[in-house]
Write a protein that holds these residues in place. Sequence first.
Motif, PDB file in Angstrom:
ATOM      1  N   LEU A 158     -28.453 -31.624   0.673  1.00  0.00           N
ATOM      2  CA  LEU A 158     -27.994 -30.314   1.367  1.00  0.00           C
ATOM      3  C   LEU A 158     -27.379 -30.573   2.625  1.00  0.00           C
ATOM      4  CD1 LEU A 158     -27.886 -27.277  -0.091  1.00  0.00           C
ATOM      5  CD2 LEU A 158     -30.001 -26.873   1.468  1.00  0.00           C
ATOM      6  N   LYS A 159     -27.830 -31.223   3.324  1.00  0.00           N
ATOM      7  CA  LYS A 159     -27.314 -31.252   4.947  1.00  0.00           C
ATOM      8  C   LYS A 159     -25.978 -32.086   4.756  1.00  0.00           C
ATOM      9  CE  LYS A 159     -30.705 -32.725   7.212  1.00  0.00           C
ATOM     10  NZ  LYS A 159     -31.618 -32.941   8.417  1.00  0.00           N
ATOM     11  N   GLU A 160     -26.004 -33.090   3.926  1.00  0.00           N
ATOM     12  CA  GLU A 160     -24.806 -33.759   3.741  1.00  0.00           C
ATOM     13  C   GLU A 160     -23.726 -32.929   3.091  1.00  0.00           C
ATOM     14  OE1 GLU A 160     -27.782 -36.684   4.413  1.00  0.00           O
ATOM     15  OE2 GLU A 160     -27.814 -34.965   3.172  1.00  0.00           O
ATOM     16  N   ILE A 198     -27.745 -27.923  13.176  1.00  0.00           N
ATOM     17  CA  ILE A 198     -27.798 -28.027  11.945  1.00  0.00           C
ATOM     18  C   ILE A 198     -29.388 -28.061  11.726  1.00  0.00           C
ATOM     19  CG2 ILE A 198     -27.619 -29.308   9.636  1.00  0.00           C
ATOM     20  CD1 ILE A 198     -25.180 -30.517  10.808  1.00  0.00           C
ATOM     21  N   THR A 199     -29.908 -26.941  10.786  1.00  0.00           N
ATOM     22  CA  THR A 199     -31.071 -26.715  10.475  1.00  0.00           C
ATOM     23  C   THR A 199     -31.370 -26.856   8.784  1.00  0.00           C
ATOM     24  OG1 THR A 199     -31.105 -24.331  10.420  1.00  0.00           O
ATOM     25  CG2 THR A 199     -31.731 -25.590  12.668  1.00  0.00           C
ATOM     26  N   GLU A 200     -32.628 -27.288   8.317  1.00  0.00           N
ATOM     27  CA  GLU A 200     -32.906 -27.061   7.098  1.00  0.00           C
ATOM     28  C   GLU A 200     -34.212 -26.923   6.798  1.00  0.00           C
ATOM     29  OE1 GLU A 200     -32.132 -29.743   3.239  1.00  0.00           O
ATOM     30  OE2 GLU A 200     -32.582 -31.010   5.101  1.00  0.00           O
ATOM     31  N   THR A 201     -34.549 -25.848   5.943  1.00  0.00           N
ATOM     32  CA  THR A 201     -35.988 -25.559   5.562  1.00  0.00           C
ATOM     33  C   THR A 201     -36.289 -25.480   4.262  1.00  0.00           C
ATOM     34  OG1 THR A 201     -35.350 -23.087   5.461  1.00  0.00           O
ATOM     35  CG2 THR A 201     -36.002 -23.829   7.729  1.00  0.00           C
ATOM     36  N   GLY A 202     -37.320 -25.766   3.551  1.00  0.00           N
ATOM     37  CA  GLY A 202     -37.766 -25.760   2.312  1.00  0.00           C
ATOM     38  C   GLY A 202     -39.113 -25.220   2.048  1.00  0.00           C
ATOM     39  N   ASP A 203     -39.501 -24.576   0.987  1.00  0.00           N
ATOM     40  CA  ASP A 203     -40.745 -24.167   0.734  1.00  0.00           C
ATOM     41  C   ASP A 203     -40.828 -24.070  -0.826  1.00  0.00           C
ATOM     42  OD1 ASP A 203     -43.211 -23.148   1.107  1.00  0.00           O
ATOM     43  OD2 ASP A 203     -42.560 -20.880   1.769  1.00  0.00           O
ATOM     44  N   HIS A 241     -37.299 -23.705  -2.698  1.00  0.00           N
ATOM     45  CA  HIS A 241     -36.256 -22.828  -2.205  1.00  0.00           C
ATOM     46  C   HIS A 241     -35.979 -23.581  -1.002  1.00  0.00           C
ATOM     47  CE1 HIS A 241     -34.935 -18.690  -0.080  1.00  0.00           C
ATOM     48  NE2 HIS A 241     -33.995 -19.582  -0.367  1.00  0.00           N
ATOM     49  N   GLN A 242     -34.480 -23.959  -0.761  1.00  0.00           N
ATOM     50  CA  GLN A 242     -34.243 -24.776   0.239  1.00  0.00           C
ATOM     51  C   GLN A 242     -32.924 -24.229   0.848  1.00  0.00           C
ATOM     52  OE1 GLN A 242     -34.982 -28.762  -0.963  1.00  0.00           O
ATOM     53  NE2 GLN A 242     -33.638 -29.840   0.626  1.00  0.00           N
ATOM     54  N   HIS A 243     -32.845 -24.180   2.259  1.00  0.00           N
ATOM     55  CA  HIS A 243     -31.887 -23.423   2.789  1.00  0.00           C
ATOM     56  C   HIS A 243     -31.554 -24.258   4.149  1.00  0.00           C
ATOM     57  CE1 HIS A 243     -30.051 -19.619   4.377  1.00  0.00           C
ATOM     58  NE2 HIS A 243     -30.258 -20.447   5.740  1.00  0.00           N
ATOM     59  N   ALA A 244     -30.087 -24.520   4.115  1.00  0.00           N
ATOM     60  CA  ALA A 244     -29.758 -25.356   5.298  1.00  0.00           C
ATOM     61  C   ALA A 244     -28.363 -24.561   5.944  1.00  0.00           C
ATOM     62  CB  ALA A 244     -28.848 -26.591   4.837  1.00  0.00           C
ATOM     63  N   ASN A 278     -22.019 -19.963  10.739  1.00  0.00           N
ATOM     64  CA  ASN A 278     -20.875 -19.891   9.828  1.00  0.00           C
ATOM     65  C   ASN A 278     -20.942 -20.702   8.689  1.00  0.00           C
ATOM     66  OD1 ASN A 278     -19.834 -17.832  11.595  1.00  0.00           O
ATOM     67  ND2 ASN A 278     -18.318 -19.526  12.640  1.00  0.00           N
ATOM     68  N   LEU A 279     -21.970 -21.550   8.550  1.00  0.00           N
ATOM     69  CA  LEU A 279     -22.033 -22.333   7.214  1.00  0.00           C
ATOM     70  C   LEU A 279     -23.450 -22.283   6.860  1.00  0.00           C
ATOM     71  CD1 LEU A 279     -20.426 -26.001   8.085  1.00  0.00           C
ATOM     72  CD2 LEU A 279     -19.983 -24.289   6.081  1.00  0.00           C
ATOM     73  N   VAL A 280     -23.640 -21.722   5.526  1.00  0.00           N
ATOM     74  CA  VAL A 280     -25.040 -21.668   5.154  1.00  0.00           C
ATOM     75  C   VAL A 280     -25.056 -21.856   3.599  1.00  0.00           C
ATOM     76  CG1 VAL A 280     -26.714 -19.674   4.386  1.00  0.00           C
ATOM     77  CG2 VAL A 280     -25.157 -19.539   6.697  1.00  0.00           C
ATOM     78  N   LEU A 281     -25.784 -23.027   3.173  1.00  0.00           N
ATOM     79  CA  LEU A 281     -26.155 -23.246   2.057  1.00  0.00           C
ATOM     80  C   LEU A 281     -27.433 -22.973   1.697  1.00  0.00           C
ATOM     81  CD1 LEU A 281     -24.548 -26.880   2.041  1.00  0.00           C
ATOM     82  CD2 LEU A 281     -23.169 -24.888   1.819  1.00  0.00           C
ATOM     83  N   ASP A 282     -27.706 -22.371   0.441  1.00  0.00           N
ATOM     84  CA  ASP A 282     -29.038 -21.837  -0.105  1.00  0.00           C
ATOM     85  C   ASP A 282     -29.201 -22.200  -1.729  1.00  0.00           C
ATOM     86  OD1 ASP A 282     -31.566 -19.717   0.891  1.00  0.00           O
ATOM     87  OD2 ASP A 282     -30.940 -19.559  -1.296  1.00  0.00           O
TER      88      ASP A 282
END
Length: 332
Positions: free
Chosen positions: A203-205, A221-226, A250-253, A262-266
């Motif tokens: 996801l971060k890539e 750059i941050t990434e979370t997951g639950d 559910h993963q979010h970067a 300005n960059l959001v991936l979910d």
Amino acid sequence: MSNIIKIAQYGLGPIGLESLKLAAAKPWVEVVGGIDIDPAKAGKDLGDLTGMQRLKGSVVYASLDELLARAKPDVVLHTTVSKFKAAFPQLEPLARQGISVVSSCEELLFPQLNEPALAAKLNKICQEGNARIIGTGVNPGFVMDVLPICMTGVSREVRAIHVQRVVNAATRRAPLQKKIGSGLPPEEFRRLFKEGRAGHAGLKESLALIAHCMGWEAKEITETGDAVIADHDIRTQFVEVKKGQTCGLHQHAEAKVNGKINLVLDIKMYLDAQNPHDAVQIEGEPSLDVVINGGVAGDHATVAALVNTARRILQAKPGLLLMSDISLPCWS
């Protein structure tokens, strides 16, 4: 370039076998063999493993050296691991032999993010050996990176990019259902995610590739997951999940550009997910909002991405490549 491309398959798990079958169905492909370290597969006939008559006579080799003693492929389809560091020992000898590689290794989409020194080393080996190596797939490799990048091609201005993906993992292969934590206690999944042993890789890539193509310096750059917790008992072809257990993730970067997020991936990937879809929003001029109802079918699309890229990669310059370094993705 010859009209016929000699291809070998490295890794004969579910994705590898399907990639091999699709490649064998192409008139421009000659399959010269497979590689797998599983002793139960070594020496097996690929026709027997795949059920394809066209593959009769091609076999599985236990190592690259064994394959090269019989034939040298132009391109290897590589489907073994998710981590670039783990893939490197498999990729390096291929590059030294001048063999190009299309890999499903998720971190290979933008290997410079986590392993810049190793990426530079492999790039040099590729250039010296006249080889090309690239990472691709459906995600990462298309839906959450290449697709939004292409959408900005009609933009006068781009201020932000948001991408969402919802996947019903009950329709996916067994290894993926396991990777997203199906059947685990939620706390166990959270522990494994923090250790990098569970969750969606790449996801971060994907975020880094978008930023690279936009010419943005992505910071923080941050990434979370639950865990997604099952609200009912679920049984698939491969797993059984009880109510209260993990049924997916559910993963979010996200990243800041010029001080703003300005960059959001979910991504939400879980068993029995409702309303699966892929969505991309481009904030800019013009603003764009695109939804793919049902989403892009992961396993089938990953296989297609690998095979379709095999033809185009040979037209690119030697090196460790990004998807933005080769021609526009298309059916081959």
